[in-house]
Design a protein around this motif. Structure first.
Motif, PDB file in Angstrom:
ATOM      1  N   ARG A  93       0.841  -1.196   0.000  1.00  0.00           N
ATOM      2  CA  ARG A  93       0.000   0.000   0.000  1.00  0.00           C
ATOM      3  C   ARG A  93       0.879   1.251   0.000  1.00  0.00           C
ATOM      4  NH1 ARG A  93      -4.269   2.057   4.680  1.00  0.00           N
ATOM      5  NH2 ARG A  93      -4.913   3.963   3.577  1.00  0.00           N
ATOM      6  N   VAL A  94       0.566   2.176  -0.893  1.00  0.00           N
ATOM      7  CA  VAL A  94       1.362   3.395  -1.060  1.00  0.00           C
ATOM      8  C   VAL A  94       0.625   4.553  -0.405  1.00  0.00           C
ATOM      9  CG1 VAL A  94       2.396   4.981  -2.717  1.00  0.00           C
ATOM     10  CG2 VAL A  94       2.343   2.523  -3.193  1.00  0.00           C
ATOM     11  N   PHE A  95       1.326   5.287   0.440  1.00  0.00           N
ATOM     12  CA  PHE A  95       0.778   6.469   1.109  1.00  0.00           C
ATOM     13  C   PHE A  95       1.326   7.724   0.433  1.00  0.00           C
ATOM     14  CE2 PHE A  95       0.578   3.128   4.275  1.00  0.00           C
ATOM     15  CZ  PHE A  95      -0.673   3.311   4.853  1.00  0.00           C
ATOM     16  N   THR A  96       0.460   8.700   0.247  1.00  0.00           N
ATOM     17  CA  THR A  96       0.875   9.947  -0.404  1.00  0.00           C
ATOM     18  C   THR A  96       1.337  11.014   0.582  1.00  0.00           C
ATOM     19  OG1 THR A  96      -1.393  10.807  -0.341  1.00  0.00           O
ATOM     20  CG2 THR A  96      -0.735   9.519  -2.283  1.00  0.00           C
ATOM     21  N   PHE A  97       1.051  10.847   1.859  1.00  0.00           N
ATOM     22  CA  PHE A  97       1.427  11.789   2.904  1.00  0.00           C
ATOM     23  C   PHE A  97       0.819  13.178   2.664  1.00  0.00           C
ATOM     24  CE2 PHE A  97       4.415   8.471   3.516  1.00  0.00           C
ATOM     25  CZ  PHE A  97       4.820   8.529   4.837  1.00  0.00           C
ATOM     26  N   SER A  98      -0.309  13.227   1.981  1.00  0.00           N
ATOM     27  CA  SER A  98      -1.000  14.496   1.763  1.00  0.00           C
ATOM     28  C   SER A  98      -2.135  14.625   2.769  1.00  0.00           C
ATOM     29  CB  SER A  98      -1.537  14.576   0.332  1.00  0.00           C
ATOM     30  OG  SER A  98      -2.410  13.500   0.058  1.00  0.00           O
ATOM     31  N   ALA A  99      -2.489  15.877   3.060  1.00  0.00           N
ATOM     32  CA  ALA A  99      -3.473  16.128   4.116  1.00  0.00           C
ATOM     33  C   ALA A  99      -4.864  15.646   3.732  1.00  0.00           C
ATOM     34  CB  ALA A  99      -3.508  17.624   4.455  1.00  0.00           C
ATOM     35  N   GLY A 100      -5.238  15.770   2.465  1.00  0.00           N
ATOM     36  CA  GLY A 100      -6.601  15.430   2.064  1.00  0.00           C
ATOM     37  C   GLY A 100      -6.774  14.013   1.579  1.00  0.00           C
TER      38      GLY A 100
ATOM     39  N   ARG B  72      -4.284   7.571   7.737  1.00  0.00           N
ATOM     40  CA  ARG B  72      -4.060   7.616   9.185  1.00  0.00           C
ATOM     41  C   ARG B  72      -2.567   7.530   9.471  1.00  0.00           C
ATOM     42  NH1 ARG B  72      -7.737   2.893  11.387  1.00  0.00           N
ATOM     43  NH2 ARG B  72      -6.347   3.294  13.183  1.00  0.00           N
ATOM     44  N   GLU B  73      -2.145   8.312  10.422  1.00  0.00           N
ATOM     45  CA  GLU B  73      -0.725   8.373  10.754  1.00  0.00           C
ATOM     46  C   GLU B  73      -0.231   7.060  11.347  1.00  0.00           C
ATOM     47  OE1 GLU B  73       2.389  11.208  13.293  1.00  0.00           O
ATOM     48  OE2 GLU B  73       0.225  11.650  13.240  1.00  0.00           O
ATOM     49  N   ASP B  74      -1.073   6.387  12.123  1.00  0.00           N
ATOM     50  CA  ASP B  74      -0.636   5.120  12.715  1.00  0.00           C
ATOM     51  C   ASP B  74      -0.427   4.058  11.644  1.00  0.00           C
ATOM     52  OD1 ASP B  74      -3.307   5.063  12.091  1.00  0.00           O
ATOM     53  OD2 ASP B  74      -3.873   3.775  13.788  1.00  0.00           O
ATOM     54  N   GLU B  75      -1.232   4.108  10.567  1.00  0.00           N
ATOM     55  CA  GLU B  75      -1.033   3.153   9.474  1.00  0.00           C
ATOM     56  C   GLU B  75       0.282   3.424   8.743  1.00  0.00           C
ATOM     57  OE1 GLU B  75      -4.470   3.572   7.056  1.00  0.00           O
ATOM     58  OE2 GLU B  75      -5.731   2.301   8.343  1.00  0.00           O
ATOM     59  N   ARG B  76       0.597   4.704   8.547  1.00  0.00           N
ATOM     60  CA  ARG B  76       1.874   5.024   7.902  1.00  0.00           C
ATOM     61  C   ARG B  76       3.046   4.586   8.775  1.00  0.00           C
ATOM     62  NH1 ARG B  76      -0.594  10.360   6.304  1.00  0.00           N
ATOM     63  NH2 ARG B  76       0.503  11.261   8.105  1.00  0.00           N
ATOM     64  N   ASP B  77       2.934   4.809  10.078  1.00  0.00           N
ATOM     65  CA  ASP B  77       4.013   4.397  10.973  1.00  0.00           C
ATOM     66  C   ASP B  77       4.156   2.876  11.008  1.00  0.00           C
ATOM     67  OD1 ASP B  77       4.406   7.040  11.521  1.00  0.00           O
ATOM     68  OD2 ASP B  77       3.254   7.023  13.403  1.00  0.00           O
ATOM     69  N   ALA B  78       3.017   2.178  10.950  1.00  0.00           N
ATOM     70  CA  ALA B  78       3.083   0.715  10.965  1.00  0.00           C
ATOM     71  C   ALA B  78       3.762   0.183   9.703  1.00  0.00           C
ATOM     72  CB  ALA B  78       1.670   0.128  11.087  1.00  0.00           C
ATOM     73  N   LYS B  79       3.483   0.811   8.557  1.00  0.00           N
ATOM     74  CA  LYS B  79       4.137   0.370   7.335  1.00  0.00           C
ATOM     75  C   LYS B  79       5.645   0.613   7.407  1.00  0.00           C
ATOM     76  CE  LYS B  79       4.572   1.139   2.403  1.00  0.00           C
ATOM     77  NZ  LYS B  79       4.137   1.872   1.188  1.00  0.00           N
ATOM     78  N   ARG B  80       6.038   1.744   7.940  1.00  0.00           N
ATOM     79  CA  ARG B  80       7.471   2.026   8.024  1.00  0.00           C
ATOM     80  C   ARG B  80       8.163   1.027   8.966  1.00  0.00           C
ATOM     81  NH1 ARG B  80      11.800   4.772  10.044  1.00  0.00           N
ATOM     82  NH2 ARG B  80      12.973   5.969   8.478  1.00  0.00           N
ATOM     83  N   GLU B  81       7.489   0.642  10.033  1.00  0.00           N
ATOM     84  CA  GLU B  81       8.076  -0.355  10.933  1.00  0.00           C
ATOM     85  C   GLU B  81       8.256  -1.698  10.220  1.00  0.00           C
ATOM     86  OE1 GLU B  81       5.613  -0.590  14.342  1.00  0.00           O
ATOM     87  OE2 GLU B  81       6.124   1.420  15.099  1.00  0.00           O
ATOM     88  N   ARG B  82       7.263  -2.072   9.407  1.00  0.00           N
ATOM     89  CA  ARG B  82       7.402  -3.333   8.664  1.00  0.00           C
ATOM     90  C   ARG B  82       8.527  -3.221   7.630  1.00  0.00           C
ATOM     91  NH1 ARG B  82       1.727  -2.939   8.907  1.00  0.00           N
ATOM     92  NH2 ARG B  82       1.653  -2.093   6.785  1.00  0.00           N
ATOM     93  N   LEU B  83       8.647  -2.066   6.990  1.00  0.00           N
ATOM     94  CA  LEU B  83       9.741  -1.886   6.037  1.00  0.00           C
ATOM     95  C   LEU B  83      11.094  -1.992   6.723  1.00  0.00           C
ATOM     96  CD1 LEU B  83       8.372   1.079   3.864  1.00  0.00           C
ATOM     97  CD2 LEU B  83       8.757  -1.266   3.100  1.00  0.00           C
ATOM     98  N   VAL B  84      11.199  -1.424   7.905  1.00  0.00           N
ATOM     99  CA  VAL B  84      12.459  -1.514   8.651  1.00  0.00           C
ATOM    100  C   VAL B  84      12.754  -2.966   9.023  1.00  0.00           C
ATOM    101  CG1 VAL B  84      13.601  -0.851  10.797  1.00  0.00           C
ATOM    102  CG2 VAL B  84      12.328   0.855   9.490  1.00  0.00           C
TER     103      VAL B  84
END
Length: 464
Positions: free
Chosen positions: A65-72, A76-88
């Motif tokens: 899943r690709v996140f755009t990091f755009s406001a609109g 969810r921020e927790d989903e983005r953080d969870a993906k980064r943890e899995r990538l790490v």
């Protein structure tokens, strides 16, 4: 599974009294049965996959899943953080496999490249840089544009680099195809310098390992550079050229001597036309390095290089003129006196015109060429060379002392005049006298023209 196992019949050992089976027939039989099973045997079930590989594949699949990091975008921020943890976590396991000199599983490599493609290959957003003004300088342009999705992209690039570093060349050939290489090349258009720097490292690592695709990668980079020169809008900023030229510089450094005709064509058809763009100042350092590498390997190419640079000399871009003067000076430092005799007149004529430039930066940089010991040695090594180049310099020097607006340029010009009078006093005096004579003749001709115009005006007034 018991019934199936019961049907497995082991082959009977050959009897010592019977006739021994032919080795040739057995070899032909094994060619018919590449799996190595003998008649009357059933194929055993495949071994169960390693649980570590399955766990890693599941983690990789959850990162698509690709996140755009755009406001609109409703992310969810927790989903983005969870993906980064899995990538790490994926990055840690890939690096661990590389540290133990253990090749990654085939299925893991397939999943990794799919995940990398899903995260990296994307359409670039519209440029954040305004169009370039004619003078080549835009003080209002942002220093750099940073991608908001870099927290994820950074880890994805690290995963790709670790996988490429850990894999051997054979495994990479089985997984990295030309479509993947072309997708990576398109990413050099990113305006984030951090992404281009990581991409440069990955692409160069792939070039070093994929020996069979090196020609394709060189052609792809040449095509991308040619599109910038001949197809892209002149005022539109183009990123990634400096990074591509850094890769090209490393490749050129490894070329064998004598150079192939393909490599000489790359110099003449790709590198030299890159001097004509408005954005040359953004990648000129890397471009000059590539060109100088060719001259170092084959000094006979200096004539082609100098002619190409002079052909693409700017008219109104002062910043670019300063850069090209520096490049010419670097080339003149590595050529021999015989080559300099052939190139002295066109090169020094251009530098002499730059001496009398209205831009103080261009004029000062052109005057400082005489401070180069190698240039001074080449210019004074043969009397014929000085006779060919000094008249143009004398005209520019005398003109600066009379009417240049910059006091600093006048001071540097006076120093250069003293140097020239010390090196070749008789020749300088003769050139100055010829210049004065030409100016006198021009003044007389101008006076005659003015007298004729006055007579015509008087005749026209009398006719009324």
């Amino acid at each position: 599974m018991g019934a199936a196992a019961a049907e497995v019949v082991a082959p009977k050992p050959p009897s010592s009294a019977g006739k021994r089976r032919s080795t040739t027939l057995r070899f032909l039989f094994e060619l018919e049965k590449p799996d190595g099973l003998l008649p009357g045997t059933a194929k055993l079930p495949p071994p169960s996959p390693e649980p570590e590989a399955d766990s890693l594949i599941d983690k990789i699949a959850s990162c698509h899943r690709v996140f755009t990091f755009s406001a609109g975008a409703g992310e969810r921020e927790d989903e983005r953080d969870a993906k980064r943890e899995r990538l790490v976590e994926v990055l840690g396991e890939v690096r661990s496999a590389g540290g133990k000199q253990r090749a990654l599983d085939h299925r893991v490599m397939v999943a990794l490249l799919k995940m990398v493609s899903a995260n990296l290959f994307r359409a670039m957003p519209p440029s954040a840089y305004p169009p370039l003004p004619p003078d080549g300088v835009d003080e209002d342009a942002p220093a750099m544009v940073l991608a908001p999705s870099w927290p994820h992209l950074q880890v994805v690039y690290d995963i790709l680099l670790s996988a490429v570093t850990a894999a051997d060349a054979k495994a990479l050939r089985n997984h990295v195809d030309r479509a993947f290489l072309s997708g990576l090349l398109a990413l050099f258009g990113s305006e984030d310098p951090r992404e281009r720097d990581r991409l440069k490292t990955v692409y160069h690592q792939l070039y070093s390992k994929l020996t069979g695709e090196r020609a394709f990668m060189r052609r792809s980079m040449a095509a991308a550079l040619l599109r910038l020169v001949y197809e892209a809008p002149a005022a539109e900023r183009h990123c990634g050229v400096a990074e591509l030229l850094e890769i090209c510089g490393s490749i050129i450094n490894g070329f064998a001597v004598p150079l192939k005709e393909e490599h000489r064509a790359f110099l003449a058809r790709v590198l030299l036309p890159l001097h004509r763009t408005r954005w040359a100042h953004t990648y000129h350092r890397q471009l000059a390095y590539c060109v100088l590498q060719f001259v170092h390997k084959e000094p006979g190419l200096a004539g082609v290089v100098v002619t190409g640079i002079l052909r693409h000399w700017p008219v109104t871009n002062c910043q670019k003129e300063v850069l090209l003067i520096e490049e010419l000076e670097e080339i003149l430092e590595v050529i021999d006196p015989k080559q300099f005799q052939k190139l002295a007149v066109p090169v020094c004529s251009r530098i002499a015109r730059c001496v009398s430039s209205c831009s103080s930066q261009v004029a000062e940089r052109a005057l400082y060429v005489w401070n180069n010991e190698r240039f001074l040695e080449l210019a004074t090594s043969s009397p014929g060379v000085m006779e060919g180049i000094l008249p143009a310099f004398v005209a520019s020097v005398e003109g600066n002392l009379e009417r240049h607006w910059s006091k600093c340029v006048q001071q540097v010009t006076a120093s250069v005049k003293a140097l020239l009078e010390q090196v070749a006093p008789d020749l300088y005096a003769r050139c100055a006298a010829d210049l004065a004579a030409r100016r006198s003749e021009a003044e007389v001709a101008a006076a005659v023209r003015d007298a004729r115009w006055r007579k015509l005006e008087m005749a026209a007034a009398a006719a009324k």
